[in-house]
Motif scaffolding. Structure first.
Motif, mmCIF file in Angstrom:
data_model
loop_
_atom_site.group_PDB
_atom_site.id
_atom_site.type_symbol
_atom_site.label_atom_id
_atom_site.label_comp_id
_atom_site.label_asym_id
_atom_site.label_seq_id
_atom_site.Cartn_x
_atom_site.Cartn_y
_atom_site.Cartn_z
ATOM 1 N N LEU A 95 -5.815 9.936 -5.628
ATOM 2 C CA LEU A 95 -6.375 8.864 -6.451
ATOM 3 C C LEU A 95 -7.889 8.889 -6.522
ATOM 4 O O LEU A 95 -8.470 8.185 -7.323
ATOM 5 C CB LEU A 95 -5.922 7.503 -5.906
ATOM 6 C CG LEU A 95 -4.412 7.282 -5.843
ATOM 7 C CD1 LEU A 95 -4.101 5.906 -5.272
ATOM 8 C CD2 LEU A 95 -3.807 7.428 -7.238
ATOM 9 N N ALA A 96 -8.520 9.701 -5.685
ATOM 10 C CA ALA A 96 -9.979 9.693 -5.623
ATOM 11 C C ALA A 96 -10.652 9.965 -6.959
ATOM 12 O O ALA A 96 -11.570 9.244 -7.344
ATOM 13 C CB ALA A 96 -10.475 10.692 -4.574
ATOM 14 N N ARG B 289 0.166 7.489 2.422
ATOM 15 C CA ARG B 289 -0.503 8.738 2.088
ATOM 16 C C ARG B 289 0.392 9.910 2.474
ATOM 17 O O ARG B 289 0.925 9.958 3.568
ATOM 18 C CB ARG B 289 -1.840 8.844 2.828
ATOM 19 C CG ARG B 289 -2.895 7.867 2.315
ATOM 20 C CD ARG B 289 -4.128 7.888 3.193
ATOM 21 N NE ARG B 289 -5.203 7.101 2.611
ATOM 22 C CZ ARG B 289 -6.355 6.852 3.220
ATOM 23 N NH1 ARG B 289 -6.560 7.300 4.451
ATOM 24 N NH2 ARG B 289 -7.292 6.146 2.626
ATOM 25 N N GLU C 250 -9.785 9.396 -10.052
ATOM 26 C CA GLU C 250 -9.689 8.293 -11.002
ATOM 27 C C GLU C 250 -10.524 7.090 -10.563
ATOM 28 O O GLU C 250 -10.869 6.226 -11.369
ATOM 29 C CB GLU C 250 -8.226 7.865 -11.146
ATOM 30 C CG GLU C 250 -7.355 8.848 -11.899
ATOM 31 C CD GLU C 250 -6.959 10.035 -11.071
ATOM 32 O OE1 GLU C 250 -7.251 10.026 -9.848
ATOM 33 O OE2 GLU C 250 -6.373 10.980 -11.625
ATOM 34 N N SER C 251 -10.841 7.031 -9.245
ATOM 35 C CA SER C 251 -11.569 5.868 -8.742
ATOM 36 C C SER C 251 -13.069 6.062 -8.758
ATOM 37 O O SER C 251 -13.815 5.142 -8.465
ATOM 38 C CB SER C 251 -11.129 5.578 -7.296
ATOM 39 O OG SER C 251 -11.549 6.634 -6.452
ATOM 40 N N GLU D 78 -9.752 1.657 3.088
ATOM 41 C CA GLU D 78 -9.784 1.234 1.688
ATOM 42 C C GLU D 78 -9.929 2.403 0.717
ATOM 43 O O GLU D 78 -9.880 2.210 -0.510
ATOM 44 C CB GLU D 78 -10.936 0.262 1.471
ATOM 45 C CG GLU D 78 -12.344 0.849 1.640
ATOM 46 C CD GLU D 78 -12.807 0.864 3.094
ATOM 47 O OE1 GLU D 78 -13.997 1.162 3.314
ATOM 48 O OE2 GLU D 78 -11.974 0.571 3.989
ATOM 49 N N HIS D 79 -10.093 3.629 1.228
ATOM 50 C CA HIS D 79 -10.254 4.787 0.344
ATOM 51 C C HIS D 79 -8.940 5.075 -0.380
ATOM 52 O O HIS D 79 -7.867 5.009 0.224
ATOM 53 C CB HIS D 79 -10.688 6.012 1.150
ATOM 54 C CG HIS D 79 -11.169 7.145 0.300
ATOM 55 N ND1 HIS D 79 -10.318 8.067 -0.272
ATOM 56 C CD2 HIS D 79 -12.421 7.497 -0.090
ATOM 57 C CE1 HIS D 79 -11.021 8.940 -0.969
ATOM 58 N NE2 HIS D 79 -12.294 8.628 -0.877
ATOM 59 N N PRO D 80 -8.988 5.396 -1.671
ATOM 60 C CA PRO D 80 -7.761 5.610 -2.447
ATOM 61 C C PRO D 80 -6.976 6.853 -2.056
ATOM 62 O O PRO D 80 -5.823 6.998 -2.473
ATOM 63 C CB PRO D 80 -8.267 5.709 -3.892
ATOM 64 C CG PRO D 80 -9.686 6.150 -3.766
ATOM 65 C CD PRO D 80 -10.197 5.479 -2.529
ATOM 66 N N GLU E 15 0.836 -1.190 0.000
ATOM 67 C CA GLU E 15 0.000 0.000 0.000
ATOM 68 C C GLU E 15 0.875 1.245 0.000
ATOM 69 O O GLU E 15 1.812 1.373 0.776
ATOM 70 C CB GLU E 15 -0.902 -0.010 1.239
ATOM 71 C CG GLU E 15 -1.844 1.175 1.284
ATOM 72 C CD GLU E 15 -2.723 1.128 2.512
ATOM 73 O OE1 GLU E 15 -3.465 2.107 2.733
ATOM 74 O OE2 GLU E 15 -2.661 0.128 3.240
ATOM 75 N N ASP F 166 -17.046 12.347 -4.820
ATOM 76 C CA ASP F 166 -16.839 11.314 -3.803
ATOM 77 C C ASP F 166 -17.490 11.759 -2.493
ATOM 78 O O ASP F 166 -17.000 12.676 -1.831
ATOM 79 C CB ASP F 166 -15.340 11.098 -3.595
ATOM 80 C CG ASP F 166 -15.029 9.943 -2.660
ATOM 81 O OD1 ASP F 166 -15.933 9.549 -1.893
ATOM 82 O OD2 ASP F 166 -13.901 9.441 -2.687
#
Length: 225
Positions: free
Chosen positions: A208-209, A6, A211-212, A202-204, A3, A134
């Protein structure tokens, strides 16, 4: 795949230099005011001179001319206010009023679900307003933005307001320095902690948010924050 850690909010935002630069001209005002026997004119001249020298230095170092001009204009405006009223503490009146406006603006942005922390980070990361798709991220930005409202702007209003009301010029100069970049750094750290605590494991994350997100995800589905 391991992982990816962040990055902190401080790493994303940066910008301590601007807050530090803003605290130097008020110190120049207080020093000039004291050195000249509490002369507002000398204090104002010292503050403007310091701001001008700092602006030239930043320009030579590649600073943006617009930011330099705005900073210099703010110091000149503060000096003119003090010269007009004849009260040294009024040099800090513009700063007091700007923090009142900032507190109201940040609070309003949360209420209307456009938290300014999200707006700022979104612009820095090149996301524009896509982060609002989001619901989890929108709610996290809203919670973290309250740290800026109370931990920075309201705190400054209370401290500056009390010192201004009682005419404590030296204390205002000290407070202007202490509540500049040290407080900004603390606010960024605490709001970053609140922001990431509000995101599930589990949040990107912030980068990255966008793109997810799926097309079906809508900010209108966000529950009240």
């Amino acid at each position: 795949m391991s992982e990816q850690p962040r990055e902190s909010l401080a790493q994303i935002l940066g910008g301590r230099r601007g807050a530090l630069d803003a605290s130097i001209p008020p110190v120049g005002f207080v020093v000039g005011w004291l050195a000249a026997g509490q002369s507002i004119a000398w204090g104002a001249g010292a503050a403007i001179a310091v701001a001008l020298a700092l602006g030239i230095f930043r320009y030579v170092r590649g600073g943006r001319i617009r930011a330099i001009v705005v900073s210099l204009a703010a110091v000149v405006a503060a000096a003119l206010i003090a010269l007009h009223t004849g009260r040294a503490q009024d040099f800090f009146l513009l700063q007091l009023m700007s923090n009142v406006a900032s507190a109201l603006l940040w609070a309003a942005s949360i209420v209307v679900r456009w938290p300014l922390l999200g707006v700022v980070v979104g612009l820095v990361l090149g996301q524009k307003t896509r982060w609002r798709r989001d619901p989890v991220l929108l709610k996290a930005y809203s919670r973290a933005s309250w740290v800026w409202v109370f931990g920075q702007y309201v705190l400054r209003v209370v401290v500056y307001g009390l010192l201004w009301w009682s005419g404590q010029v030296i204390a205002l100069g000290v407070a202007r320095t202490v509540l500049s970049w040290p407080l900004v750094a603390l606010t960024v750290a605490v709001s970053g902690w609140v922001l990431y605590r509000a995101l599930p494991p589990e949040h990107p994350g912030l980068r990255l948010a966008p793109e997810s997100l799926t097309p079906e995800t809508r900010s209108d589905d966000v529950p009240g924050t």
